[in-house]
Structure formats: C-alpha cells, structure tokens
Write a protein that holds these residues in place. Structure first.
Motif, PDB file in Angstrom:
ATOM      1  N   LEU A  36       0.601  -0.940  -0.376  1.00  0.00           N
ATOM      2  CA  LEU A  36      -0.442  -0.095  -0.243  1.00  0.00           C
ATOM      3  C   LEU A  36       0.791   1.212  -0.158  1.00  0.00           C
ATOM      4  O   LEU A  36       0.664   2.696  -0.923  1.00  0.00           O
ATOM      5  CB  LEU A  36      -0.912   0.061   1.530  1.00  0.00           C
ATOM      6  CG  LEU A  36      -1.695  -0.566   1.348  1.00  0.00           C
ATOM      7  CD1 LEU A  36      -2.440  -0.934   2.684  1.00  0.00           C
ATOM      8  CD2 LEU A  36      -2.894   0.312   0.459  1.00  0.00           C
ATOM      9  N   GLN A  40       1.092   3.229  -2.823  1.00  0.00           N
ATOM     10  CA  GLN A  40      -0.142   5.106  -2.657  1.00  0.00           C
ATOM     11  C   GLN A  40       0.873   6.306  -2.435  1.00  0.00           C
ATOM     12  O   GLN A  40       0.786   7.570  -2.975  1.00  0.00           O
ATOM     13  CB  GLN A  40      -1.057   5.409  -1.395  1.00  0.00           C
ATOM     14  CG  GLN A  40      -2.039   3.804  -1.454  1.00  0.00           C
ATOM     15  CD  GLN A  40      -3.208   3.780  -0.789  1.00  0.00           C
ATOM     16  OE1 GLN A  40      -2.928   3.898   0.119  1.00  0.00           O
ATOM     17  NE2 GLN A  40      -4.668   4.251  -1.162  1.00  0.00           N
TER      18      GLN A  40
ATOM     19  N   ALA B 274     -10.056   2.827  -1.345  1.00  0.00           N
ATOM     20  CA  ALA B 274      -8.385   2.928  -0.891  1.00  0.00           C
ATOM     21  C   ALA B 274      -8.753   4.326  -1.439  1.00  0.00           C
ATOM     22  O   ALA B 274      -7.127   5.648  -1.914  1.00  0.00           O
ATOM     23  CB  ALA B 274      -6.968   2.134  -1.375  1.00  0.00           C
ATOM     24  N   LEU B 279      -3.935   6.515   1.804  1.00  0.00           N
ATOM     25  CA  LEU B 279      -3.009   5.347   2.332  1.00  0.00           C
ATOM     26  C   LEU B 279      -3.909   5.784   4.395  1.00  0.00           C
ATOM     27  O   LEU B 279      -3.668   4.622   3.999  1.00  0.00           O
ATOM     28  CB  LEU B 279      -2.220   5.774   2.772  1.00  0.00           C
ATOM     29  CG  LEU B 279      -1.184   5.021   3.412  1.00  0.00           C
ATOM     30  CD1 LEU B 279      -0.962   3.203   2.815  1.00  0.00           C
ATOM     31  CD2 LEU B 279       0.291   5.788   3.405  1.00  0.00           C
ATOM     32  N   SER B 282      -7.034   3.133   4.076  1.00  0.00           N
ATOM     33  CA  SER B 282      -6.862   2.239   3.843  1.00  0.00           C
ATOM     34  C   SER B 282      -5.775   1.265   4.842  1.00  0.00           C
ATOM     35  O   SER B 282      -5.807   0.404   5.290  1.00  0.00           O
ATOM     36  CB  SER B 282      -6.213   1.468   2.604  1.00  0.00           C
ATOM     37  OG  SER B 282      -5.303   2.504   2.102  1.00  0.00           O
ATOM     38  N   LEU B 283      -5.096   2.544   5.819  1.00  0.00           N
ATOM     39  CA  LEU B 283      -4.515   1.756   6.875  1.00  0.00           C
ATOM     40  C   LEU B 283      -5.446   1.478   8.093  1.00  0.00           C
ATOM     41  O   LEU B 283      -5.401   0.737   8.556  1.00  0.00           O
ATOM     42  CB  LEU B 283      -2.961   2.759   7.566  1.00  0.00           C
ATOM     43  CG  LEU B 283      -2.026   2.047   6.590  1.00  0.00           C
ATOM     44  CD1 LEU B 283      -1.054   2.962   7.115  1.00  0.00           C
ATOM     45  CD2 LEU B 283      -1.851   1.498   6.140  1.00  0.00           C
TER      46      LEU B 283
END
Lengths: 655, 373
Positions: A36, A40, B274, B279, B282-283
């Motif tokens: 991720l 991102q 996302a 970020l 999504s985290l």
C-alpha cells in the motif's frame, strides 16, 4: 459423556502452532502495508497521471482557416458556415440502425451509404466519421428534429472555404479539399492540427501558405468514463484563425483578364515594374474551385479533365512557349551591350537569308528592304535579327536573357508548379543533347524559336525590367509587412543609375570594385549603357505607335494610356516549303498546328509603371490576337492606378 | 471443581457484561464504513446495492447479537448437523442451483439467494473443531482420523470447485487446513500433500477453465493484455495508487465513478475505499481488521473449552485469510480469484456466514469459562 480429555500436550501444540501462525500473519500484513505504501506514496504520481489519462480526453476542434484578400481588401477566399453531420461509432449503440435512419432522413444514395460503411470498417471506433460535410438547411433541421432517435449522431455547424469570385482566382489560390494521408505525412503542421474532415490546400497559394493559413485548433477537454462516453466538460480553449493573406492582385483587372480570355487557352500577367507586385495573373480556361470543396462530382471532373484547352494547367507559370519575336528586344539589347552593333547598324532584308545551304525566311516574303535597329524592331524583321544573332552568338545572348529573368523561376518556391523554362547555349546543348551547337540554331534562337522556352510570367518580368530602365526587381504576389514601397525602389534605382553612369564616364577597369558593389545591391542595373535601354524603349514605342508597326492597330493615342509593346508569333510546328506556298489563313489550319500569339508591353510610355504579357495559345499572330487585348487592359490598369495608390499603405492587415 | 465451573446459568445481565464490546464496536464500524462505501459505488445515491447492503447489515448484525446468547455447548452440539445441512445444500446447488454468470452457486430461498459455499467456510471450522475436541491427542495422527478429516474437508471443496468457484474453495480449504494444523496434525502430512499438489499441478491446471488459466497468466504479467484480462489488475492498481496519502475524497474516486473499476461492489470494494481515502483510510481499515482478528484470537486464548479455542483460532485465521487474499489480489500481489472482503463486500451469504462466525466467537467469550464434556 466424555470427560475433559484435552490434555496438556494438546494445549501445548495448539498454542505453539497458533504462535507460528500469528507470526506468519504479522509478516503478511506487513507485506500488504508495504505494498500500500509503495503504491500510494512512492508511485502516487505515476498512478495519478495514469488515472488522469484514463478519465480525461481531449477533442480538437477544426481550426478556422485564414482568409485571402485582394489588394483592396476584398475577400477572395472566405469561410462560410456549413452544416455537417458527424458520427463517432464508439458512441453509437446500434450503428446499423442509426445508419438506416440517417439514410432515410438524408435520402442518401446506396453508393454513399456503402461508402460510409466501408469508411467505418477502416477507421478506429473512436474516430469520427463525417456522414455529410455539406447538409442543406432543410436536412440539418430534419436531423435535429429526429435527434432523440439518432443516438451518437452529432449535427455540427462548421466553416468551409468559399471562393466568391469563382473561376477568377482558381490558378492563383488553388483550392482546398479533405486532407489525404499523404498531406498529413508530408506536412508536420497539418499533422499537428489534423482533425477528421480537415480541409487543406491542394494547389496554388492555398497549398504554399498552408502553415500560415491553417490556424490553431480549439480544444475541448472532457472527463470520460471507462466506455469513452463524455461525462462533463473540464476545459475549453478557443482556437485561433489562420493568418489573413493579402495579395497584390487587383480583382477588377483579374476579372477583365478572365473576360478577355473567355473561350481561348492562354494567359495574362500584369506587373508593377518597380515593386514587382503582380497585379493580375490569369490562366484560361479556368474552372470554379468551389466544385472541389465537398468532393467534385464525377461529371464535373470529367468535364474539366477532358477539356482540350487544359483548364487544370496554370499556363502563366507552367505553360512553356517559344517567345517568338517578343525576345527581340533582348536580342537587340544584347547586341548593343556587347557592341556588336550600334543604332545605325543596317541590314538589307530580302525576305530570306542563307546559311550553309539552309534558307531562313523573314515573316514578310517580299522583305523589308534596308532596315536599321528601330525599323527592324518596329516591323519585327526576322532577317535583321538573324544577322545580329549570328554576330552575337547564343552564349552572349543567354547571359543577357538570364539577367532579365528568362530561364529562371520568377516567384521561386511560392508555386510548386512553376517552371523555370529554358534559355539554351552551346554548353547546355553539349551537356543535355551531347551535340555541338549549330550556327543555324543561333539564328532561330535570335527570333525566339528553337530550344528557347519561356513562361508568360517570365516574359512579363523581362518586359518589366526593360521598362523600369533595366533594373532588377523582385516579383511578388503577396503583400508583406517589410515590402519596399515604390518610392524606396525608385530612389534605389536612381542611385544605381547614377553609379552606373559614373562608371561609364570613368570607363575604367579600376572602377570595377565600385561596380561589384552595386551588383550586390538590390535593384542593381542589368545593363552597361543606359542609352541601349533607351533605344529599345524607342523601338518598342515605334512598334506600337508608328505606322507599319506590328501592333500599330492596337495603339492608344491618349498619352495617359499610351503603351509600347512587342508582338510575337511563335511557331508550334516547323513551316515547310509547302506551307509557305499554301500561305493558309489561321482559321484554315488545324487548331493544334496554329501559331501561339504573344504580346508584351509596358505603359504609360512617358512614365512607365506597368508591364504585361499576353499569350494566346494557337491564336494566330500576335498583332491580330494578342495586342488588341493589351489595349483594353491598359485602359483599366491605368485607371485603377490612382485607387491602388490610395490603399498602398494599408500594410497592417485588418482582421 | 468440574461442576463449579459448569456455570451455564448466567443471568442475561451477566451475559451482556461478558460481551466483547471492542469486537462489537469494530464490527459495527465496519458495517458503517461498508454502508458509505456502497453508497459511493452507487455514485452517491442510495440505489440497489447500497440499499440492499444496508438492509442486510441491519438484519444480520442484530441477528449476530441474538445468536450470541446461544450457549457455546449448543454450538458444539449443532456443529455436525450444521456441517451436514450445508453439505446437503451444496449437493442441492450442484443439482438445482440458480445459475448466474457461468456458475451455479445459489439456492433460491425466495427472500434471499443463499450461497451455501460461503456458509461452508464457517461450517468446516465448527465441524473440525468438534471432531478434534472429542479426539484424544494421541489419535490425531492415526490413519483412520486423517482419512476421516480428509473426507470432511475434500467433499465440500470438490462440490464448490465444480460450481465452479475457485476462490471460495481455496478459502474453505485454507480454513479447514488451519484447524487441522492447529489440532496438531504431523507436519510431514502437510509436506507430503504439498509435494502431491506440486506433482499434480500440471494435471490440475489442464483441468482449469480457460478464464482461470488466463487469470493466472495475467497475474504473472498484467501488461500482456491491458484491455483484456489484465485490465482489472491495472485499473485497480491505478485507483489505489492515485489515492495517495489522503485520497481523492468521499464520492470523488474517479476510477470507480467513471466505471474503470470492475466489480467495485464486491471483490474490489477495497480499491474504491483506498482511492477515495488514500493510505490513511486504507491503513485505518486494515487496522480495524487487525483488531477484529486480534480480539477473536484473544477470545480463543482465554476460552477454557478446546472446541471454543479451536474454533476461535480457526475463525480468526480465516478472517485473516479473507482479508489478506482480497487485499493482495486487488493490490496485484495475487491472481484474481473471487474472494470478498468480510462485511465490506456486497453479498448476503458472505455477511451471514461471517456474522454466524462472530456469534459463535461472542458466545465463546460470554461462556469462556465453560468447559464442554
């Protein structure tokens, strides 16, 4: 019932294995976290660009073409509104249904219908197909009325070229038509501005000035979805119209030229003898370039293509003719300049002269008797010119002819179809034909026959440079910001004239350096002794304005319009002894065997300003066919001069 | 001692007090987030998907709380029956199931199209947990036991593969295997079967459907056919990557809004999330799942009964698999196999199965001191 039979080992195992599993989970989640992070954070820019590329699409709008105006700012190539119908296949749900509906509404023929289907197969689905580029107002209204049923069809109001003066400017402007693959490949500018259905110049100035005329595309930027459907407009940038180009041509004179040449094949060129501005340049027969805008019909095309008078050829620039007697001023000048003869040099014309057993005839069977330079020019005595050409030799003649513009393109690269003609000399013949030069060829070159080939515009330039006193000028057909004015040219010419005079007075080779200095200057002198130019002027004046002059019948006595000229009759075919006996009238000879009629002239005689050349293909003799046209032209040219003076400072273009 | 702890007679208040509120909060949070995500996939309107999803959550979440009051012994008791019923449903599906987009997975129950393979993900865990609960440790590695367990596991897998549904069968296999592993099956069996799978893989691959083969090839090189099979992976990566740190904002995910994302309601819901929330979002979502998994495993560790322990460990690990496989898939780390993200993805059966799992875990928490004979 079972007892509590899970013992210590069982517990130990499950806890140990769960611990291992837990460690594995942490590792895998860390991996996902890192992924991720890399997507991102590290590659954010890259994916953001890709996402924009996904969602944003640009549509280029057709640029608006620059206009052409004549010297007086009359629009001669404009943009008119046209109604078109475009279809983008990828936006259409059912292409066949749409096409069948359109076929009904627009009443398309089966052939047109099939053509569109073939076009669709060849193109990418997102490329626009132009169903019709010139709908009538009724059709356009009808399409808009049924639009709810025509998903994917786009009625478009577009602009298209229009030539208000129809066949008057055909060969100068050329015409536009839909850009071909070749056009796009060859021209970077077209490639950068191309949109479906874009029309580009195919011939003439439309082609030469394509880069200036084409303008800038407007741009519409849309957000599109995954299927390419426009969702909303994000950005709009207006295009810019192409540059307006002003020509030096006077539409009135151009129109008169067209009228005067109706029904015959030929050309007329008129030029300002100082500024080099081309006032009129017409090639006949012409055709209506508007026919080509939306694809010419087969019938019209065959009619133009099969016309024996060859309307597709721009005769002013690409027609090659033997100059005939119109070259005599140059032959005489060359002989005078090289001190072969003086003005009192005389020849006895008996109607023919012999050279190594070959007989060379004068056009007048009985002969002109004893003639001097002036008489010979006036009556266009061939025998006289045989004699001086023999003495002069072809090589020296070529030098003078070249200086005055023969054998060289007049407008350089402005027209791709301009021809440079040919002024032969001994070296040329050896190189090209591998044969030695014959003295007899010198004789016929002296009366403008043989290998010599000139374009009508070259003859006009030659005449102009003789008329302005023998100074180099630079012909042009467009008005530019930094053009020299008449006054500037005139003063430069006078300066050069004075320098030349001083050189002649000093008569020294020591002043050669001064001479070479003047050579580098614009409008340098093309002669050695101005007296020679004056002699030519007088001889040409006599030719038109004195009794027995070849164009005497076309003279204008009013000094305001009075002009001086030289006729020419160039043979297309060798005259045999039998022809001479028959002595047929022009009308009795087959069209393609008839002589070309030529005439060059300048005026007003007292204070010359304009030069012209007229060529009538197979028109018979210059004095009977070509010279009378000059008379009519000069009246209008001189009358228009004042008006021309009024607008000459309109250099800044009105847009 | 034994009878002291046999305290099945908890009052309602005691039961409520024993609820795991952290877990409950996390599930609720997930439900709310999923509702908003679904709203976004519908283009900022409450349309079919968002409406249906919210209704399902509003039914299944209270249902989960209600089911939690079932005693853990009851769950233990019904384990085999549960497995048998779902297995029967799978047979039924293979014969009379509802077909959709090339596979036969659903039973039409009139008010819901039930996908039994989703429920099998839970049933396999309960069934094996009960089996090992009753089995003495010394018998785990006997041939008889291993064979029986293999049959329990392979039967539903074969039925689900034949639907065909590779993604779910893999997840059923993973759930089953993790329980077997935790129960203490000798590592050598895992090694043997790994070698057997490796040897038989060419044969298996030849049996795969063309689209499944294509997916594997595409996973190995998504660029080989950017407008065809690789399209999903590429577009998904673009969506996630273009989200950046803070995302494009709620309802502003251009990739999904402009329909570049495939199956954004189901397997690719995380991609949309996302893209819109970046970020940070999504985290955050990942963190909620980690807390859920941690809580479930924690409950397993405090459970006194082996059944509850094994079930919680197995179910926690299953959730981990669902999340890991789904995320790895949409981030381009695994080939595309149909695997939903628990609670987040659209799909009633998946949510129902997950909620049943949570109900059992909650029951284990409430009755964590309970031993099962």
């Amino acid at each position: 019932m079972f007892g509590e039979n899970f013992n210590a080992r069982k517990l130990q195992t499950i806890n140990r294995r769960m611990f291992i599993l837990g460690a594995a989970k942490i590792t895998i989640f860390t991996g996902i976290f890192l992924r991720l992070f890399s997507l991102q954070i590290n590659d954010n820019k890259k994916y953001l660009t890709l996402s924009d590329k996904n969602r944003l699409r640009e549509w280029r709008l057709p640029p608006i073409r620059g206009e052409f105006v004549d010297y007086f700012d009359n629009i001669i190539a404009s943009n008119s509104e046209v109604y078109q119908l475009h279809v983008t296949p990828e936006e259409v749900e059912n292409f066949r249904y749409l096409m069948l509906r359109l076929k009904n509404i627009l009443e398309l023929s089966n052939r047109e219908f099939k053509k569109i289907l073939i076009k669709k197969k060849k193109q990418k689905s997102w490329e626009t197909i132009v169903i019709s580029d010139n709908l009538t107002w009724e059709q356009f209204v009808k399409v808009n009325y049924y639009l709810y049923d025509l998903v994917g069809a786009k009625p478009v109001i577009s602009v298209s070229r229009y030539y208000p003066f129809a066949d008057n400017y055909t060969h100068i402007l050329g015409y536009v038509s839909e850009a071909s693959k070749e056009d796009i490949l060859k021209n970077e500018t077209i490639k950068n501005h191309h949109v479906p259905g874009l029309k580009v110049g195919k011939t003439g100035l439309e082609k030469s000035f394509e880069d200036l005329l084409i303008g800038d595309n407007g741009v519409e930027r849309y957000e599109v979805n995954a299927y390419g459907k426009r969702i909303k407009q994000i950005d709009y940038k207006e295009g810019e119209q192409g540059k307006k180009i002003r020509l030096t041509i006077d539409t009135e004179i151009q129109k008169l030229s067209n009228t005067l040449l109706k029904g015959v094949a030929g050309s007329i060129s008129v030029m300002d003898i100082y500024t080099g501005e081309i006032i009129a340049m017409h090639s006949s027969p012409s055709f209506d370039p508007n026919l080509f805008l939306f694809g010419i019909s087969q019938d019209d095309w065959q009619l133009i293509r099969n016309n024996p008078l060859k309307p597709l050829v721009n005769k002013t620039l690409s027609g090659l003719y033997s100059p005939g007697s119109t070259i005599k001023p140059i032959v005489a000048l060359s002989a005078l300049e090289n001190n072969i003869i003086n003005k009192d040099f005389k020849v006895n014309c008996t109607g023919k002269t012999e050279m190594y057993g070959q007989t060379y005839h004068c056009w007048k069977k009985e002969g002109h008797g004893i003639v001097d330079l002036k008489d010979a020019m006036k009556q266009s005595c061939d025998t006289y010119f045989y004699e001086i050409a023999r003495k002069l030799g072809v090589d020296r003649l070529k030098v003078t002819a070249n200086k005055f513009g023969l054998g060289e393109k007049v407008l350089q690269e402005v027209f791709s179809n301009e021809k440079s003609g040919l002024m032969p000399d001994t070296q040329w013949k050896k190189k090209k034909l591998g044969e030695g030069w014959l003295i007899g060829e010198t004789l016929i070159t002296g009366i403008g026959q043989g290998y010599t080939q000139t374009t009508p515009l070259q003859l006009c330039l030659m005449m102009a440079q003789l008329a302005n006193g023998g100074h180099k000028i630079y012909p042009k057909i467009t008005v530019n910001e930094n053009d020299e004015t008449y006054e500037e040219v005139k003063s430069l010419i006078e300066k050069n004239y004075k320098i030349n005079k001083q050189i002649n007075k000093g008569l020294n080779e020591s002043s050669e350096s001064l001479f070479s200095f003047t050579k580098e200057k614009r409008h340098n002198t093309l002669y050695k002794n101005f007296e020679n130019i004056k002699l030519i002027h007088e001889a040409m004046f006599a030719s038109t304005n004195e009794v027995r002059g070849t164009s005497y019948s076309s003279r204008i006595e009013n000094p305001k319009y009075q002009f001086a000229g030289k006729t020419g009759t160039s043979q297309v075919k060798r005259i045999t002894a039998r022809d001479r006996e028959l002595d047929l009238k022009t009308s009795e000879i087959a069209y393609n065997d008839r002589d070309h009629a030529l005439f060059i002239a300048f005026g007003p005689y007292k204070n010359p300003r304009y030069a012209l050349s007229i060529v009538i293909e197979h028109g018979g003799s210059g004095s009977s066919t070509a010279a009378p046209i000059a008379k009519k032209l000069f009246k209008l040219i001189i009358d228009r001069h004042k008006l021309r003076e009024k607008v000459k400072n309109n250099k800044s273009l009105k847009i | 001692m034994q009878y002291n702890s046999f305290n099945s007679q908890l009052t309602l208040f005691q039961k409520l007090k024993n609820f795991d509120f952290i877990l409950l909060t996390c599930i609720l949070l997930l439900g709310i987030i999923s509702a908003f995500s679904m709203y976004s996939t519908d283009g900022g309107e409450i349309l079919f998907h968002s409406k249906s999803h919210i209704i399902k959550f509003l039914i299944f979440f209270p249902m989960m709380i209600g089911l939690s009051f079932f005693h853990i012994k009851a769950w233990h008791f019904f384990s085999y029956i549960f497995y048998a019923v779902i297995l029967f449903f799978l047979f039924w599906v293979s014969l009379y199931g509802v077909k959709a987009s090339g596979s036969q997975r659903w039973i039409n129950l009139y008010f819901i199209n039930l996908q039994p393979s989703e429920l099998m993900k839970i049933a396999i865990i309960t069934c094996l947990a009960k089996y090992y609960h009753r089995l003495g440790f010394e018998k785990v590695n006997t041939l008889q036991s291993v064979m029986l367990v293999m049959i329990i596991l392979i039967l539903p897998i074969m039925l689900v593969i034949s639907q065909p549904d590779l993604g779910t069968s893999i997840l059923i296999a993973a759930s089953g295997l993790v329980v077997i592993w935790l129960a203490g099956l000798n590592i050598k069996y895992f090694l043997y079967s790994f070698i057997i799978i490796l040897i038989s893989s060419p044969f298996v691959i030849s049996l795969l459907k063309p689209y499944q083969k294509l997916r594997i090839l595409t996973f190995l090189d998504p660029g080989r056919d950017p407008l065809g099979a690789g399209y999903q992976i590429i577009q998904s990566k673009i969506a996630v990557g273009s989200g950046g740190i803070t995302g494009k904002g709620f309802l502003k995910g251009t990739q999904s809004y402009l329909e570049f994302l495939p199956e954004k309601h189901t397997d690719f819901i995380f991609t949309l999330f996302a893209e819109e929330h970046g970020l940070i979002g999504s985290l955050g979502l990942l963190l909620i799942y980690i807390i859920i998994i941690y809580r479930v495993l924690k409950i397993g560790s405090i459970s006194r009964s082996y059944f509850a322990k094994l079930f919680c460990y197995g179910f926690g690990s299953s959730i981990f698999f669902y999340v890991a496989v789904n995320m790895s898939m949409v981030l381009g780390m695994l080939p595309i196999v149909g695997s939903p993200l628990p609670i987040m993805s659209y799909g009633g059966s998946s949510m129902l199965a997950t909620m049943i799992g949570f109900a059992i875990v909650m029951s284990a928490k409430i009755n964590h001191k309970q031993l099962i004979s």
